[in-house]
Design a protein around this motif. Structure first.
Motif, PDB file in Angstrom:
ATOM      1  N   GLN A 207       2.318  10.135  -9.163  1.00 34.15           N
ATOM      2  CA  GLN A 207       3.691   9.768  -9.490  1.00 34.15           C
ATOM      3  C   GLN A 207       4.671  10.059  -8.362  1.00 34.15           C
ATOM      4  OE1 GLN A 207       4.777  11.434 -13.283  1.00 34.15           O
ATOM      5  NE2 GLN A 207       3.153  10.361 -14.341  1.00 34.15           N
ATOM      6  N   LYS A 208       4.162  10.475  -7.217  1.00 32.24           N
ATOM      7  CA  LYS A 208       5.019  10.719  -6.064  1.00 32.24           C
ATOM      8  C   LYS A 208       4.376  10.045  -4.855  1.00 32.24           C
ATOM      9  CE  LYS A 208       6.819  15.149  -7.717  1.00 32.24           C
ATOM     10  NZ  LYS A 208       7.979  14.627  -8.328  1.00 32.24           N
ATOM     11  N   PHE A 209       5.224   9.345  -4.099  1.00 30.76           N
ATOM     12  CA  PHE A 209       4.740   8.591  -2.950  1.00 30.76           C
ATOM     13  C   PHE A 209       5.665   8.830  -1.769  1.00 30.76           C
ATOM     14  CE2 PHE A 209       3.792   6.398  -6.930  1.00 30.76           C
ATOM     15  CZ  PHE A 209       2.405   6.406  -6.890  1.00 30.76           C
ATOM     16  N   ASP A 210       5.083   8.994  -0.588  1.00 31.95           N
ATOM     17  CA  ASP A 210       5.878   9.254   0.614  1.00 31.95           C
ATOM     18  C   ASP A 210       6.264   7.985   1.363  1.00 31.95           C
ATOM     19  OD1 ASP A 210       5.935  12.027   0.305  1.00 31.95           O
ATOM     20  OD2 ASP A 210       4.134  12.331   1.518  1.00 31.95           O
ATOM     21  N   ALA A 211       5.446   6.940   1.233  1.00 30.05           N
ATOM     22  CA  ALA A 211       5.686   5.725   2.018  1.00 30.05           C
ATOM     23  C   ALA A 211       5.018   4.542   1.350  1.00 30.05           C
ATOM     24  CB  ALA A 211       5.134   5.893   3.437  1.00 30.05           C
ATOM     25  N   VAL A 212       5.489   3.356   1.707  1.00 34.03           N
ATOM     26  CA  VAL A 212       4.854   2.111   1.282  1.00 34.03           C
ATOM     27  C   VAL A 212       4.893   1.143   2.468  1.00 34.03           C
ATOM     28  CG1 VAL A 212       6.985   1.119   0.301  1.00 34.03           C
ATOM     29  CG2 VAL A 212       4.742   0.290  -0.483  1.00 34.03           C
ATOM     30  N   ALA A 213       3.771   0.482   2.702  1.00 42.51           N
ATOM     31  CA  ALA A 213       3.726  -0.623   3.662  1.00 42.51           C
ATOM     32  C   ALA A 213       3.691  -1.903   2.842  1.00 42.51           C
ATOM     33  CB  ALA A 213       2.498  -0.528   4.552  1.00 42.51           C
ATOM     34  N   ILE A 214       4.493  -2.869   3.252  1.00 41.29           N
ATOM     35  CA  ILE A 214       4.574  -4.149   2.554  1.00 41.29           C
ATOM     36  C   ILE A 214       4.319  -5.248   3.577  1.00 41.29           C
ATOM     37  CG2 ILE A 214       6.040  -5.685   1.182  1.00 41.29           C
ATOM     38  CD1 ILE A 214       7.664  -2.996   0.547  1.00 41.29           C
ATOM     39  N   VAL A 215       3.385  -6.134   3.260  1.00 44.95           N
ATOM     40  CA  VAL A 215       2.991  -7.202   4.171  1.00 44.95           C
ATOM     41  C   VAL A 215       3.353  -8.547   3.558  1.00 44.95           C
ATOM     42  CG1 VAL A 215       0.991  -8.327   5.224  1.00 44.95           C
ATOM     43  CG2 VAL A 215       1.114  -5.846   5.154  1.00 44.95           C
ATOM     44  N   THR A 216       4.095  -9.358   4.321  1.00 43.67           N
ATOM     45  CA  THR A 216       4.404 -10.734   3.940  1.00 43.67           C
ATOM     46  C   THR A 216       4.288 -11.596   5.202  1.00 43.67           C
ATOM     47  OG1 THR A 216       6.783 -10.640   4.425  1.00 43.67           O
ATOM     48  CG2 THR A 216       6.095  -9.926   2.221  1.00 43.67           C
ATOM     49  N   ARG A 217       4.343 -12.893   5.032  1.00 48.70           N
ATOM     50  CA  ARG A 217       4.203 -13.754   6.219  1.00 48.70           C
ATOM     51  C   ARG A 217       5.348 -13.578   7.201  1.00 48.70           C
ATOM     52  NH1 ARG A 217       4.545 -18.767   2.538  1.00 48.70           N
ATOM     53  NH2 ARG A 217       6.775 -18.999   2.224  1.00 48.70           N
ATOM     54  N   ASP A 218       6.517 -13.144   6.710  1.00 41.86           N
ATOM     55  CA  ASP A 218       7.673 -13.005   7.596  1.00 41.86           C
ATOM     56  C   ASP A 218       8.226 -11.582   7.662  1.00 41.86           C
ATOM     57  OD1 ASP A 218       8.610 -12.935   5.014  1.00 41.86           O
ATOM     58  OD2 ASP A 218      10.155 -14.454   5.292  1.00 41.86           O
TER      59      ASP A 218
ATOM     60  N   ALA B 160       0.855  -1.181   0.000  1.00 40.72           N
ATOM     61  CA  ALA B 160       0.000   0.000   0.000  1.00 40.72           C
ATOM     62  C   ALA B 160       0.893   1.233   0.000  1.00 40.72           C
ATOM     63  CB  ALA B 160      -0.920  -0.003   1.215  1.00 40.72           C
ATOM     64  N   LEU B 161       0.684   2.082  -0.983  1.00 38.38           N
ATOM     65  CA  LEU B 161       1.466   3.316  -1.138  1.00 38.38           C
ATOM     66  C   LEU B 161       0.701   4.502  -0.599  1.00 38.38           C
ATOM     67  CD1 LEU B 161       2.493   2.775  -4.839  1.00 38.38           C
ATOM     68  CD2 LEU B 161       4.119   2.992  -2.958  1.00 38.38           C
ATOM     69  N   LEU B 162       1.413   5.410   0.058  1.00 41.84           N
ATOM     70  CA  LEU B 162       0.833   6.671   0.502  1.00 41.84           C
ATOM     71  C   LEU B 162       1.199   7.738  -0.520  1.00 41.84           C
ATOM     72  CD1 LEU B 162      -0.609   8.335   2.756  1.00 41.84           C
ATOM     73  CD2 LEU B 162       1.690   8.806   3.651  1.00 41.84           C
ATOM     74  N   VAL B 163       0.203   8.303  -1.185  1.00 43.50           N
ATOM     75  CA  VAL B 163       0.447   9.358  -2.162  1.00 43.50           C
ATOM     76  C   VAL B 163       1.076  10.545  -1.443  1.00 43.50           C
ATOM     77  CG1 VAL B 163      -0.659  10.964  -3.761  1.00 43.50           C
ATOM     78  CG2 VAL B 163      -1.391   8.570  -3.688  1.00 43.50           C
ATOM     79  N   ALA B 164       2.092  11.125  -2.066  1.00 45.42           N
ATOM     80  CA  ALA B 164       2.858  12.228  -1.470  1.00 45.42           C
ATOM     81  C   ALA B 164       1.946  13.364  -1.007  1.00 45.42           C
ATOM     82  CB  ALA B 164       3.889  12.749  -2.465  1.00 45.42           C
ATOM     83  N   GLY B 165       2.239  13.852   0.194  1.00 43.02           N
ATOM     84  CA  GLY B 165       1.545  15.013   0.739  1.00 43.02           C
ATOM     85  C   GLY B 165       0.142  14.756   1.238  1.00 43.02           C
ATOM     86  N   THR B 166      -0.228  13.490   1.449  1.00 42.68           N
ATOM     87  CA  THR B 166      -1.610  13.198   1.864  1.00 42.68           C
ATOM     88  C   THR B 166      -1.708  12.609   3.276  1.00 42.68           C
ATOM     89  OG1 THR B 166      -1.687  10.967   0.905  1.00 42.68           O
ATOM     90  CG2 THR B 166      -2.286  12.811  -0.556  1.00 42.68           C
TER      91      THR B 166
END
Length: 134
Positions: A73-84, A30-36
């Motif tokens: 086209q600009k993102f401030d953060a990304v959360a990545i979920v996996t089993r480990d 999940a990406l957070l769009v820049a400035g939001t």
């Protein structure tokens, strides 16, 4: 709920949509769009495998594609979920670098527990990016 919690929740939701009949390794991004941060705009992606393995798509790449097609086209953060709580692969690090070399990377397990956080440039030092082509 603050933006980081919303981002992790969205990544967990995205992981449940993963198509991974070969590896059974679900990944959600999940990406957070820049400035939001005040009113989060979140773009989701999941991994999509293929019997011809190179044709598959990582969750991070799916999220980036979904973001671009949505006009971002600009993102401030990304959360990545996996089993480990695994880190993004090298190809995904490079893809993410294109859109913000210092974005926050939040790695989580399937329960949404944050395993680690880092800036992208910390896990992809000396990256090649758009500036190298000038």
């Amino acid at each position: 709920m603050q933006w980081k919690q919303q981002l992790v929740k969205a990544a967990v939701e995205a992981s449940q949509m993963a198509y991974c009949p070969y590896s059974n390794y679900k990944v959600g991004a999940a990406l957070l769009v820049a400035g939001t941060q005040e009113t989060p705009v979140i773009i989701k992606g999941c991994n999509v495998e293929n019997a011809a393995y190179p044709c598959g798509n990582c969750a991070e790449k799916t999220a980036i594609s979904n973001g671009v097609i949505s006009g971002h086209q600009k993102f401030d953060a990304v959360a990545i979920v996996t089993r480990d709580g695994g880190l993004p692969c090298g190809q995904c690090r490079q893809i993410l670098n294109e859109f913000n070399p210092v974005m926050l990377i939040v790695m989580c397990d399937m329960n949404g527990t944050i395993v680690t956080e880092a800036k992208l440039n910390e896990i992809l030092p000396y990256a090649f990016g758009p500036g190298n082509l000038l």
